[in-house]
Design an enzyme around this catalytic site. Structure first.
Site, PDB file in Angstrom:
ATOM      1  CB  CYS A   1      -0.907  -0.016   1.239  1.00 29.91           C
ATOM      2  SG  CYS A   1      -1.726  -1.614   1.501  1.00 29.91           S
TER       3      CYS A   1
ATOM      4  CG  ASP B   1      -0.255  -8.509   7.261  1.00 29.92           C
ATOM      5  OD1 ASP B   1      -1.258  -7.849   6.939  1.00 29.92           O
ATOM      6  OD2 ASP B   1       0.797  -8.496   6.587  1.00 29.92           O
TER       7      ASP B   1
ATOM      8  CB  VAL C   1      14.458  -8.046 -25.295  1.00 29.04           C
ATOM      9  CG1 VAL C   1      13.885  -7.497 -23.998  1.00 29.04           C
ATOM     10  CG2 VAL C   1      15.781  -8.739 -25.025  1.00 29.04           C
TER      11      VAL C   1
ATOM     12  CB  SER D   1      11.510 -11.026  -7.276  1.00 27.02           C
ATOM     13  OG  SER D   1      12.187 -10.497  -6.153  1.00 27.02           O
ATOM     14  N   GLY D   2      13.650 -13.132  -7.191  1.00 28.53           N
ATOM     15  CA  GLY D   2      14.903 -13.684  -6.676  1.00 28.53           C
ATOM     16  C   GLY D   2      15.866 -12.619  -6.187  1.00 28.53           C
TER      17      GLY D   2
END
EC number: 6.3.5.4
Length: 610
Positions: free
Chosen positions: A2, A99, A288, A359-360
């Site tokens: 948020c 949470d 790409v 993500s990594g």
């Protein structure tokens, strides 16, 4: 995930009008388009734009008051251990499954100082304690989520976005640039916490808890940190179990979730672990049309072996170029990492069907993934010699072809390491900012002790984590949240960071880079898929600046008034850009920093004294 805005006043009747407050709050609406709410109390005002992920009902909306009414809270982020905390502290009478609900109950049960160190997640939190009449600001231990605040005579403004502070009425007419932080930006491409380019406006440090009272006294404490000194304690927990647990906790969501998948090591490992928990998990890969930059086929090999449905987002260079101005608008602070362009584009595509992505990010920083770290280890022996000896020795060995390195020409070891992160040359920076050093915060990050190899490696990791990774996290947060997309980073789970921090590094050859992660990935996919050439998440910047972007670059740098003329020698920077076009250097990234600075102020409507 948020965005929030708040005011906390030092003077009676200083709160801004609701209409002005809500106009500033609207600047972060893309961070939370699902609900927008405000609350106003004695000497404070809070606003919140919600991206609903856990308990998507109105019960999860914010701002929230704790059950006792003592605390007023706005919270951006995710707490991955909220269910464990609810069970451990026997929290009852929870009115939602979010949470945030657990957080406000914990505050009533334990208080602020005892609650914050317990949290595992990514978060930025503002808390008004109405009993002792103070404001608390805190940010996650890795610096994943942003939190800015400004100190004015009227009070404190705190927000998720930089522009929500510097455009606030308490600041916009009295902004003063800090030359040392502006120099930081031109060198490194981002603002290093706790600094911003403006005096009186700051970022909360990762892992910090800031307390501010009505008299304006500011108390800062680090409540969660990772030591720059190597910890030799043995950690018997396996990395696999730590990462699997982190991924499992971060898959909790009431909205669609997927992963990013590249041709490297980090995101395929996260995707593999996610697959064990969600059998139909999907993954997004950017393709790409430049074969030198396209790694989608490598990622496809991972997806096929793991049985993951892969969405290949195919874009042309023209597609990417069309998004550049929109991408610049996503960054309300000056930011110079051009890989933000493909990050912006793939986030836009992922949002069409998902709200949360894994993500990594963080794998390179924690597990020795950057070749520059190996290069520092290999060449640090030069700096055991006095400069007056090593420079002529290097000239001789370079001339004879025994070595080929510029490392010995740096005055000291710290300058050598720092140079690996600079995108504009030190000489250019010093010319543009005469008699101005980097900020103390940035200088401290590059204060190395050239001692034994394990100690240097640990210092390098500490530097990557608290410096370079912070730039990466800004990129991912701003580019993804521009599309109301939450990106979670399992490698930056508290247990994962702690496990990595306790390990001695060992870098002798390039095969040692990310050895621990490669070993785990080899348990999930054939080794033939691993160690292929990593092409990076990038674009052909040099060609673009010489061709498609040249006219806009020239306009921004030479035809528009240059922002910040009072704190820098603009001619030095303009000359550096012209030298790029005259073929005197090919440092496209450095030129991009100059271009991005101008685009930032042109696109964000800054109207302040320069």
């Amino acid at each position: 995930m948020c965005g929030f805005l708040g005011e906390y006043t030092f003077k009676p009747n200083s709160l801004t009008e609701s209409a002005s407050f809500e106009a500033l709050l609207a600047l972060s609406q893309h961070r939370g388009p699902d609900a927008s709410c405000t609350t106003r109390g004695s000497g404070f005002q809070l606003g919140f734009n919600r991206l609903a992920i856990l308990d998507v009902s109105a019960q999860g909306n914010q701002p929230k008051a704790s059950p006792s009414g003592r605390y007023q809270v706005v919270f951006n982020g995710e707490l991955y251990n909220y269910q464990d905390l609810a069970e451990t502290y026997a929290l009852t009478n929870l009115h939602s499954t979010s949470d945030t609900e657990v957080l406000i109950h914990l505050l009533d049960t334990l208080g602020v100082a005892a609650t914050i160190p317990l949290l595992n997640g990514m978060f930025a939190i503002a808390i008004i304690d109405t009993e002792i009449d103070c404001l608390y600001l805190t940010r996650d231990f890795a610096g994943i989520k942003p939190l800015f605040y400004g100190e004015a005579a009227e009070g404190i403004v705190m927000a998720s976005q930089f522009d929500q502070v510097f455009k606030h009425a308490w600041f916009c007419d009295a902004l003063a640039l800090r030359p040392e932080v502006v120099k930081d930006y031109f060198g490194f491409g981002y603002m290093q916490a706790p600094n911003t380019i403006y005096s009186g406006i700051f970022q909360v440090n990762p892992g910090a808890l800031v307390c501010i009272n009505r008299q304006g006294a500011v108390l800062k404490n680090t409540v969660v940190s990772f030591s720059q000194t190597q910890d030799l304690e043995t950690n018997r927990t396996t990395l696999a179990s730590v990462l699997q647990a982190a991924v499992s906790k971060q898959l909790v969501s009431d909205v669609p979730i997927a992963t990013f998948l590249s041709g490297g090591i980090d995101s395929p490992l996260i995707s593999a672990y996610a697959k064990t928990h969600i059998s139909d998990i999907e993954a997004f890969t950017l393709a790409v049309d430049n074969p030198l930059l396209n790694e989608s086929e490598i990622a496809k090999g991972y997806a096929d072996h793991l049985g993951i449905k892969q969405h290949v987002v195919s874009v042309t260079e023209s597609d990417l170029l069309l998004e550049i101005d929109a991408h610049f608008k996503a960054f309300s602070e000056p930011f110079g990492d051009y890989s933000s362009i493909p990050t912006y584009v793939i986030s836009k595509e992922a949002k069409k069907n998902h709200t949360v992505m894994l993500s990594g990010d963080g794998g390179d920083e924690l597990f020795f993934g950057y070749p520059r770290m190996l290069d520092v280890i290999r060449k640090r022996w030069w700096f055991k010699m006095p400069y007056v000896i090593r420079k002529p020795l290097a000239q001789l060995t370079n001339a004879l072809g025994i070595t080929k390195t510029w490392a010995p020409y740096f005055k000291n070891f710290n300058a050598f390491v720092t140079n690996k992160h600079l995108k504009l040359p030190a000489a250019t920076l010093d010319g543009a900012f005469p008699d101005t050093a980097f900020s103390p915060s940035m200088t401290d990050l590059y204060a190395f002790t050239n001692s034994d190899t394990p100690a240097v490696l640990h210092q390098l990791r500490w530097n990557e984590f608290y410096a370079h990774m912070q730039r990466v996290l800004v990129k991912v947060d701003r580019a993804s949240m521009a599309h109301s997309l939450e990106v979670r980073v399992p490698f930056l789970d508290k247990a994962s960071i702690d496990w990595a921090w306790r390990q001695r590094g060992a870098l002798k050859t390039k095969h040692d880079l990310k050895h621990d992660l490669k070993r785990l990935l080899a348990e999930e996919v054939p080794e033939s898929l691993i160690n292929q050439k990593k092409m990076g998440f990038t674009v052909p910047l040099k060609d673009w600046l010489h061709k498609e972007l040249k006219a806009d670059l020239m306009h921004a740098v030479f035809e528009v008034p240059f922002y910040g003329q009072a704190v820098m020698d603009v001619l030095v920077l303009q000359t550096y850009v012209q030298d790029f076009f005259d073929g005197k250097h090919d440092n496209a990234w450095g030129v991009w920093h100059i271009y991005a600075w101008q685009k930032w102020w042109m696109l964000h409507g800054i109207n302040v004294k320069t």
